[in-house]
Write a protein that holds these residues in place. Structure first.
Motif, PDB file in Angstrom:
ATOM      1  N   ILE A 126      -2.715 -24.644  15.277  1.00  9.44           N
ATOM      2  CA  ILE A 126      -2.817 -23.314  14.694  1.00  9.44           C
ATOM      3  C   ILE A 126      -4.276 -22.907  14.590  1.00  9.44           C
ATOM      4  O   ILE A 126      -5.152 -23.734  14.321  1.00  9.44           O
ATOM      5  CB  ILE A 126      -2.153 -23.295  13.293  1.00  9.44           C
ATOM      6  N   VAL A 127      -4.540 -21.618  14.829  1.00  3.98           N
ATOM      7  CA  VAL A 127      -5.853 -21.027  14.589  1.00  3.98           C
ATOM      8  C   VAL A 127      -5.744 -20.216  13.304  1.00  3.98           C
ATOM      9  O   VAL A 127      -4.994 -19.241  13.225  1.00  3.98           O
ATOM     10  CB  VAL A 127      -6.307 -20.128  15.754  1.00  3.98           C
ATOM     11  N   LEU A 128      -6.471 -20.638  12.279  1.00  2.98           N
ATOM     12  CA  LEU A 128      -6.394 -20.010  10.959  1.00  2.98           C
ATOM     13  C   LEU A 128      -7.090 -18.647  10.958  1.00  2.98           C
ATOM     14  O   LEU A 128      -7.816 -18.306  11.899  1.00  2.98           O
ATOM     15  CB  LEU A 128      -7.013 -20.940   9.918  1.00  2.98           C
ATOM     16  N   PRO A 129      -6.895 -17.855   9.894  1.00  8.59           N
ATOM     17  CA  PRO A 129      -7.479 -16.508   9.856  1.00  8.59           C
ATOM     18  C   PRO A 129      -8.998 -16.461  10.002  1.00  8.59           C
ATOM     19  O   PRO A 129      -9.543 -15.441  10.439  1.00  8.59           O
ATOM     20  CB  PRO A 129      -7.056 -16.001   8.469  1.00  8.59           C
ATOM     21  N   ASP A 130      -9.696 -17.568   9.674  1.00  7.24           N
ATOM     22  CA  ASP A 130     -11.156 -17.576   9.808  1.00  7.24           C
ATOM     23  C   ASP A 130     -11.619 -18.082  11.168  1.00  7.24           C
ATOM     24  O   ASP A 130     -12.820 -18.176  11.426  1.00  7.24           O
ATOM     25  CB  ASP A 130     -11.777 -18.431   8.703  1.00  7.24           C
ATOM     26  N   GLY A 131     -10.665 -18.426  12.051  1.00  6.59           N
ATOM     27  CA  GLY A 131     -11.024 -18.935  13.363  1.00  6.59           C
ATOM     28  C   GLY A 131     -11.057 -20.449  13.447  1.00  6.59           C
ATOM     29  O   GLY A 131     -11.261 -21.007  14.542  1.00  6.59           O
ATOM     30  N   SER A 132     -10.860 -21.145  12.328  1.00  4.29           N
ATOM     31  CA  SER A 132     -10.796 -22.605  12.352  1.00  4.29           C
ATOM     32  C   SER A 132      -9.523 -23.046  13.062  1.00  4.29           C
ATOM     33  O   SER A 132      -8.484 -22.391  12.979  1.00  4.29           O
ATOM     34  CB  SER A 132     -10.815 -23.170  10.923  1.00  4.29           C
ATOM     35  N   HIS A 133      -9.607 -24.188  13.730  1.00  2.00           N
ATOM     36  CA  HIS A 133      -8.494 -24.688  14.542  1.00  2.00           C
ATOM     37  C   HIS A 133      -7.978 -25.990  13.932  1.00  2.00           C
ATOM     38  O   HIS A 133      -8.759 -26.886  13.612  1.00  2.00           O
ATOM     39  CB  HIS A 133      -8.982 -24.940  15.966  1.00  2.00           C
ATOM     40  N   VAL A 134      -6.657 -26.094  13.779  1.00  4.12           N
ATOM     41  CA  VAL A 134      -6.047 -27.285  13.194  1.00  4.12           C
ATOM     42  C   VAL A 134      -4.906 -27.764  14.093  1.00  4.12           C
ATOM     43  O   VAL A 134      -4.060 -26.968  14.498  1.00  4.12           O
ATOM     44  CB  VAL A 134      -5.492 -27.012  11.778  1.00  4.12           C
ATOM     45  N   TRP A 135      -4.900 -29.065  14.394  1.00  2.00           N
ATOM     46  CA  TRP A 135      -3.804 -29.710  15.107  1.00  2.00           C
ATOM     47  C   TRP A 135      -3.034 -30.562  14.106  1.00  2.00           C
ATOM     48  O   TRP A 135      -3.630 -31.390  13.400  1.00  2.00           O
ATOM     49  CB  TRP A 135      -4.319 -30.599  16.224  1.00  2.00           C
ATOM     50  N   LEU A 136      -1.737 -30.384  14.031  1.00  2.00           N
ATOM     51  CA  LEU A 136      -0.911 -31.172  13.113  1.00  2.00           C
ATOM     52  C   LEU A 136      -0.097 -32.194  13.886  1.00  2.00           C
ATOM     53  O   LEU A 136       0.557 -31.860  14.882  1.00  2.00           O
ATOM     54  CB  LEU A 136       0.029 -30.272  12.320  1.00  2.00           C
ATOM     55  N   ASN A 137      -0.112 -33.431  13.386  1.00  2.00           N
ATOM     56  CA  ASN A 137       0.680 -34.495  13.974  1.00  2.00           C
ATOM     57  C   ASN A 137       2.104 -34.443  13.417  1.00  2.00           C
ATOM     58  O   ASN A 137       2.412 -33.638  12.529  1.00  2.00           O
ATOM     59  CB  ASN A 137       0.036 -35.851  13.661  1.00  2.00           C
ATOM     60  N   LEU A 163      -2.876 -30.074   2.808  1.00  2.94           N
ATOM     61  CA  LEU A 163      -2.329 -30.884   3.900  1.00  2.94           C
ATOM     62  C   LEU A 163      -1.487 -32.030   3.379  1.00  2.94           C
ATOM     63  O   LEU A 163      -1.820 -32.657   2.374  1.00  2.94           O
ATOM     64  CB  LEU A 163      -3.474 -31.458   4.745  1.00  2.94           C
ATOM     65  N   GLN A 164      -0.389 -32.287   4.096  1.00  9.07           N
ATOM     66  CA  GLN A 164       0.376 -33.527   3.941  1.00  9.07           C
ATOM     67  C   GLN A 164       0.602 -34.074   5.347  1.00  9.07           C
ATOM     68  O   GLN A 164       0.937 -33.322   6.262  1.00  9.07           O
ATOM     69  CB  GLN A 164       1.719 -33.278   3.246  1.00  9.07           C
ATOM     70  N   GLY A 165       0.441 -35.390   5.525  1.00  7.34           N
ATOM     71  CA  GLY A 165       0.617 -35.971   6.849  1.00  7.34           C
ATOM     72  C   GLY A 165      -0.714 -36.177   7.533  1.00  7.34           C
ATOM     73  O   GLY A 165      -1.638 -36.745   6.952  1.00  7.34           O
ATOM     74  N   GLN A 166      -0.851 -35.696   8.763  1.00  9.29           N
ATOM     75  CA  GLN A 166      -2.089 -35.886   9.520  1.00  9.29           C
ATOM     76  C   GLN A 166      -2.485 -34.618  10.246  1.00  9.29           C
ATOM     77  O   GLN A 166      -1.662 -33.963  10.885  1.00  9.29           O
ATOM     78  CB  GLN A 166      -1.945 -37.028  10.530  1.00  9.29           C
ATOM     79  N   GLY A 167      -3.770 -34.297  10.159  1.00  6.16           N
ATOM     80  CA  GLY A 167      -4.286 -33.124  10.847  1.00  6.16           C
ATOM     81  C   GLY A 167      -5.691 -33.366  11.365  1.00  6.16           C
ATOM     82  O   GLY A 167      -6.492 -34.071  10.738  1.00  6.16           O
ATOM     83  N   TYR A 168      -5.971 -32.778  12.510  1.00 13.63           N
ATOM     84  CA  TYR A 168      -7.317 -32.799  13.073  1.00 13.63           C
ATOM     85  C   TYR A 168      -7.876 -31.387  12.951  1.00 13.63           C
ATOM     86  O   TYR A 168      -7.225 -30.412  13.333  1.00 13.63           O
ATOM     87  CB  TYR A 168      -7.283 -33.239  14.534  1.00 13.63           C
ATOM     88  N   PHE A 169      -9.099 -31.255  12.430  1.00  9.87           N
ATOM     89  CA  PHE A 169      -9.675 -29.954  12.092  1.00  9.87           C
ATOM     90  C   PHE A 169     -10.969 -29.696  12.863  1.00  9.87           C
ATOM     91  O   PHE A 169     -11.823 -30.586  12.974  1.00  9.87           O
ATOM     92  CB  PHE A 169     -10.009 -29.880  10.597  1.00  9.87           C
ATOM     93  N   GLU A 170     -11.092 -28.485  13.384  1.00  9.29           N
ATOM     94  CA  GLU A 170     -12.358 -27.982  13.903  1.00  9.29           C
ATOM     95  C   GLU A 170     -12.660 -26.711  13.130  1.00  9.29           C
ATOM     96  O   GLU A 170     -12.037 -25.667  13.356  1.00  9.29           O
ATOM     97  CB  GLU A 170     -12.265 -27.722  15.410  1.00  9.29           C
TER      98      GLU A 170
END
Length: 395
Positions: free
Chosen positions: A198-209, A229-236
């Motif tokens: 997902i690309v959040l409203p501020d432009g940050s990118h998150v991948w959810l496992n 967050l719950q679980g695992q996520g990779y954030f840019e």
């Protein structure tokens, strides 16, 4: 080690240069398989392969994933770090592995020795009772409680007041919010057997496992950008010095400005791990906090409540995002938790008294049976019935 004669030396060089004919490839491979003494030659080939790997090759991704896994098996009797496995496999490697059938790579490590996986020892089991790998899928819960099903094939526009959300090819992207529009909270839920980004409203990118959720506002206002967050996520994270980004996991906070990092916070794991790839983050739990530098991981032990920092292989930590499982001397229980989430299977143990450890880098695009083959060849036994997997590991 047996002597390398002139003929086979030339074949090796031609192979590394990508000049072998199919007949020569078959001959070379057959010779390398004639003796255990030849296996160190395959380890020496790693450096040569790196030169080939630097040249982009047009290899289909699915085939490349399978070849990478097979190639690793033949590199060495030891679990050699796959230095080139992050590159797409060159055409020469594809020819070799496609011709010869190859071996799957997953080294099994005991306390005293490491073992290789001869293909003849891998039993063809579970063929009629298999589980496909996970896919790109999720459920989006909107601020009004309604839900939208998401998958890799979906292309749609979701409107919430003046907020537009575009779903396209397995990604969700939020557009800028109109002025004066009320802020709502959305939740992206990725089930077992899924992943999504997902690309959040501020432009940050998150991948959810798999088996993860992310709760976030439809717009970021105020002095902080906060998600849960719950679980695992990779954030840019999109850099914004005036508004730090905060990821909340229960009572723990990870504070950042602009950076790349991974958070693993599954309830069935022993700890909450925050791993920094780039930039700087601070993990905070009550009065305890740790500042991380790239290549470091903060570990919050669930039982003791203690927080520590250690150096880690970040590529191993985020291998899930790039389509791999990667283990370095991992217990079977660690591996099974990851397989359970990705393949959506229920795991139970008949016996697990082994000190046996496993290591390797394996494509997440493989069916479950092929991964079980690798583990079975190294002392683990499985009984798969539907989505129930019984595991037995003995010394």
């Amino acid at each position: 080690m047996s002597q390398l004669n002139g003929h086979h030396e030339k074949l090796l060089q031609r192979y590394l240069d990508g000049q072998c004919s199919p007949e020569e490839v078959a001959e070379l491979y057959a010779w390398l398989r004639t003796s255990e003494a030849h296996r160190p030659l395959l380890a020496a080939m790693q450096q040569e392969f790196e030169q080939v790997m630097q040249q982009p090759q047009q290899v289909p991704a699915a085939l490349s994933d399978r070849v990478e896994a097979r190639l690793m098996q033949d590199i060495s009797r030891k679990k050699v770090r796959p230095l080139f496995s992050r590159y797409r496999v060159a055409a020469a490697a594809v020819i070799l592995l496609a011709m010869a059938g190859g071996f799957w790579w997953l080294a099994s490590v005991s306390r005293t020795a490491q073992q290789s996986l001869p293909a003849k020892e891998i039993a063809a089991v579970h063929k009629d009772n298999d589980v496909a790998p996970g896919t790109s899928k999720a459920m989006l819960t909107l601020a009004d409680g309604s839900t939208v099903t998401l998958d890799s094939a979906g292309n749609q526009v979701i409107q919430q007041g003046k907020t537009l959300v575009q779903q396209s090819n397995g990604q969700l992207q939020y557009a800028a919010k109109g002025k004066g529009e009320a802020i709502g909270y959305n939740t992206l839920t990725v089930p077992r057997g899924g992943q999504f980004n997902i690309v959040l409203p501020d432009g940050s990118h998150v991948w959810l496992n798999a088996a993860s959720t992310l709760r976030f506002p439809t717009a970021f206002t105020g002095k902080q950008r906060v998600v849960e967050l719950q679980g695992q996520g990779y954030f840019e994270i999109k850099k914004d010095v005036a508004r730090p980004f905060i990821v909340k996991v229960n009572t723990t906070e990870v504070q950042v400005l602009g950076t790349r990092f991974d958070i693993m916070a599954y309830d069935d794991e022993k700890s909450l791990n925050t791993t920094l790839l780039e930039g700087a983050v601070r993990m905070k739990q009550g009065l305890i906090q740790q500042q991380l530098a790239p290549g470091q991981q903060a570990v919050l032990d669930y039982n003791s409540g203690r927080m520590s920092v250690r150096a880690v292989d970040v590529d191993e930590v985020v291998a899930w995002k790039t389509g791999f499982f990667e283990f370095d001397n991992a217990a079977i229980s660690v591996i099974m938790r990851q397989l359970s989430r990705w393949y959506d299977v229920e795991v139970s143990y008949l016996n697990n008294n082994s000190n046996r450890l496993f290591g390797g880098r394996i494509s997440r695009n493989l069916p479950l049976s092929e991964i079980l083959h690798m583990l079975e060849a190294n002392g683990a036994k499985f009984n798969l019935e539907g989505r129930r997997l019984m595991v037995t590991v003995e010394n």
